[in-house]
Design a protein around this motif. Structure first.
Motif, PDB file in Angstrom:
ATOM      1  N   GLY A 192     -29.486  16.991 -21.240  1.00 47.50           N
ATOM      2  CA  GLY A 192     -29.561  15.693 -20.574  1.00 47.50           C
ATOM      3  C   GLY A 192     -30.868  15.455 -19.842  1.00 47.50           C
ATOM      4  O   GLY A 192     -31.529  16.397 -19.381  1.00 47.50           O
ATOM      5  N   SER A 206     -24.723   9.208 -16.576  1.00 50.29           N
ATOM      6  CA  SER A 206     -23.985  10.449 -16.859  1.00 50.29           C
ATOM      7  C   SER A 206     -22.530  10.323 -16.424  1.00 50.29           C
ATOM      8  O   SER A 206     -21.632  10.850 -17.080  1.00 50.29           O
ATOM      9  N   ASN A 246     -30.058  20.294 -18.130  1.00 49.90           N
ATOM     10  CA  ASN A 246     -30.644  19.032 -17.677  1.00 49.90           C
ATOM     11  C   ASN A 246     -32.111  19.252 -17.305  1.00 49.90           C
ATOM     12  O   ASN A 246     -32.456  20.295 -16.747  1.00 49.90           O
ATOM     13  N   ASP A 269     -35.048  17.287 -15.162  1.00 50.00           N
ATOM     14  CA  ASP A 269     -35.377  16.141 -14.310  1.00 50.00           C
ATOM     15  C   ASP A 269     -36.600  16.468 -13.464  1.00 50.00           C
ATOM     16  O   ASP A 269     -36.522  17.289 -12.570  1.00 50.00           O
ATOM     17  N   SER A 279     -28.842  15.231  -9.841  1.00 47.91           N
ATOM     18  CA  SER A 279     -29.201  14.653 -11.131  1.00 47.91           C
ATOM     19  C   SER A 279     -27.968  14.611 -12.038  1.00 47.91           C
ATOM     20  O   SER A 279     -26.856  14.869 -11.593  1.00 47.91           O
ATOM     21  N   ASP A 280     -28.204  14.294 -13.301  1.00 50.82           N
ATOM     22  CA  ASP A 280     -27.100  14.022 -14.232  1.00 50.82           C
ATOM     23  C   ASP A 280     -26.231  15.217 -14.593  1.00 50.82           C
ATOM     24  O   ASP A 280     -25.228  15.054 -15.294  1.00 50.82           O
ATOM     25  N   SER A 281     -26.573  16.377 -14.130  1.00 53.01           N
ATOM     26  CA  SER A 281     -25.713  17.540 -14.363  1.00 53.01           C
ATOM     27  C   SER A 281     -24.468  17.480 -13.465  1.00 53.01           C
ATOM     28  O   SER A 281     -23.445  18.081 -13.791  1.00 53.01           O
ATOM     29  N   ASN A 284     -30.387  23.070 -14.293  1.00 51.65           N
ATOM     30  CA  ASN A 284     -31.421  22.044 -14.231  1.00 51.65           C
ATOM     31  C   ASN A 284     -32.777  22.709 -14.258  1.00 51.65           C
ATOM     32  O   ASN A 284     -33.047  23.582 -13.439  1.00 51.65           O
TER      33      ASN A 284
END
Ligand SMILES: [Zn+2]
Length: 425
Positions: A221, A274, A293, A295, A338-340, A352
């Motif tokens: 991601g 997400s 992920n 980022d 973040s999206d995790s 991440n």
């Protein structure tokens, strides 16, 4: 090991991709859509068929925002979703309430308060609602900011604040906030007119089938949206293009396990892409062994870092790998914003990767997130390490990361997601 040598060609490819999405891509904007299409079309060039999946985002359009005080107009932006004042504006007594403690707020019913709370925290917001504050102001930046060289972005109230109720809010520059407090106006007039709207944002999704007949999946991601005034190349065009390179790598080198690649929209508005993905693909989650992920990456003056949201043993593994390969990276077990997070919240182990601008080496969420502070060499190195780590996971004989979220991480994630209201604690 030569895995981390000769990464320049890879770095250059990634850096070229980054230039293609080097423009402002805010949540639900046409530019966000354009970036999604660029990612999809770049993947199509190597025969990878990604799809764009829409999801709804609740936001607001601010039609009017103004502040009149001490005989003049002040430069101001509004908090989206915070509600509206009467059309003619709200005139009320003004107070600077510092940190917004009980002592600061207990007698501020019906007042317009300036609170020292750049990002607005939950405790202060709940208190303002409880004590009946009529409207709130915050500030952005530093008192030393040069007006022409900085921007004043809009802000937005998130769900965690809205569950207590709406209070119309505005944001000033720090320099103006200071002048306003010095001017000591008895009353101020604040006007905020806005309309709540729901608009589509987008995720780009790509599946690469594994060669083994297993249901096991590794999910990659990165978010591709940016905030107002920011080209978002460091945060997070960088992760988006590293993911594109990884997708090309697995096209060339078919993986054993199934892979999913997601480029998320609207991360900057609270991980909305997400969260929407996890919601829409609940039945897939049990098969995901690990979420990887990326980022932020690329700064010349940066240092690599891996933030693990999984069993502690994964930290040791990444540390050992960094030593084995001669790749310098910090490794910590902690919640990375973040999206995790939506995945880990469902029990999916996550890691991440990032290269973080250290000590002023790169800036996020402002006009200074530009490509000048990044270079292709660092993209090559970070991407090569993420790829090497991923290869080992994707193709492992027995999957090495326990499919269980440790207690301390469960607790940290619950806290991060503000699951408990402050008045329930
Ligand atoms: Zn980011």
């Amino acid at each position: 090991m030569d895995i981390l040598k000769n990464t320049e060609a890879m770095g250059k490819r990634i850096f070229e991709d980054l230039q293609k999405i080097n423009f402002i891509r805010t949540s639900t904007s046409p530019e966000e859509t354009k970036a999604a299409e660029i990612i999809r079309d770049e993947l199509a060039k190597v025969g990878l068929e990604a799809v764009i999946e829409e999801f709804p985002v609740q936001t607001a359009d601010i039609e009017k925002v103004s502040l009149t005080a001490a005989g003049k107009e002040w430069e101001i932006q509004g908090y989206r979703r915070s509600g509206s004042t009467p059309a003619e504006g709200l005139t009320a007594p003004f107070a600077y309430v510092q940190q917004g403690t009980d002592v600061d707020l207990y007698d501020k019913k019906g007042m317009i308060v300036l609170v020292n709370n750049g990002k607005m925290n939950e405790e202060v917001y709940e208190r303002m609602v409880r004590y009946g504050v009529a409207a709130f102001l915050t500030w952005n930046g530093n008192v030393s900011d040069v007006r022409e060289q900085t921007d004043l972005p809009e802000r937005e109230l998130r769900g965690w604040a809205l569950r207590y109720g709406k209070i119309p809010g505005g944001v000033l520059r720090a320099i103006d906030a200071m002048e306003l407090v010095k001017a000591q106006p008895e009353t101020v007039t604040f006007t905020l007119i806005q309309e709540d709207v729901t608009r589509p944002s987008r995720n780009v999704i790509l599946h690469i089938k594994g060669t083994d007949e297993t249901e096991q999946n590794i999910t990659f991601g990165a978010h591709f949206d940016s905030v107002q005034f920011s080209h978002g190349v460091y945060d997070n065009g960088a992760g988006s293009v590293i993911l594109m390179e990884l997708a090309r790598h697995y096209k060339e080198n078919p993986p054993k396990r199934n892979l999913t690649f997601c480029w998320y929209g609207s991360e900057e508005c609270g991980l909305l892409g997400s969260k929407a993905y996890v919601e829409a693909h609940k039945e897939e989650l049990k098969d995901i062994q690990l979420m990887i992920n990326v980022d932020v990456a690329g700064p010349v003056l940066g240092a690599d870092w891996a933030a693990v949201m999984a069993d502690e043993s994964l930290c040791r593994y990444v540390e050992y790998l960094s030593k084995e390969l001669g790749f310098s990276t910090d490794v910590t077990q902690e919640v990375y914003s973040s999206d995790s997070v939506p995945f880990s919240n469902e029990g999916v182990p996550a890691i991440n990767f990032c290269r973080f601008g250290r000590n002023g080496g790169a800036m996020i969420h402002c006009r200074h997130d530009v490509i000048d502070y990044l270079d292709y060499k660092n993209f090559g190195k970070t991407a090569a390490f993420v790829q090497e780590f991923s290869d080992r996971m994707v193709n492992s004989v027995v999957f090495p990361v326990p499919r269980k979220m440790p207690e301390n991480m469960v607790e940290a994630i619950d806290k991060y997601l503000r699951k408990k209201r402050v008045d329930e604690k």
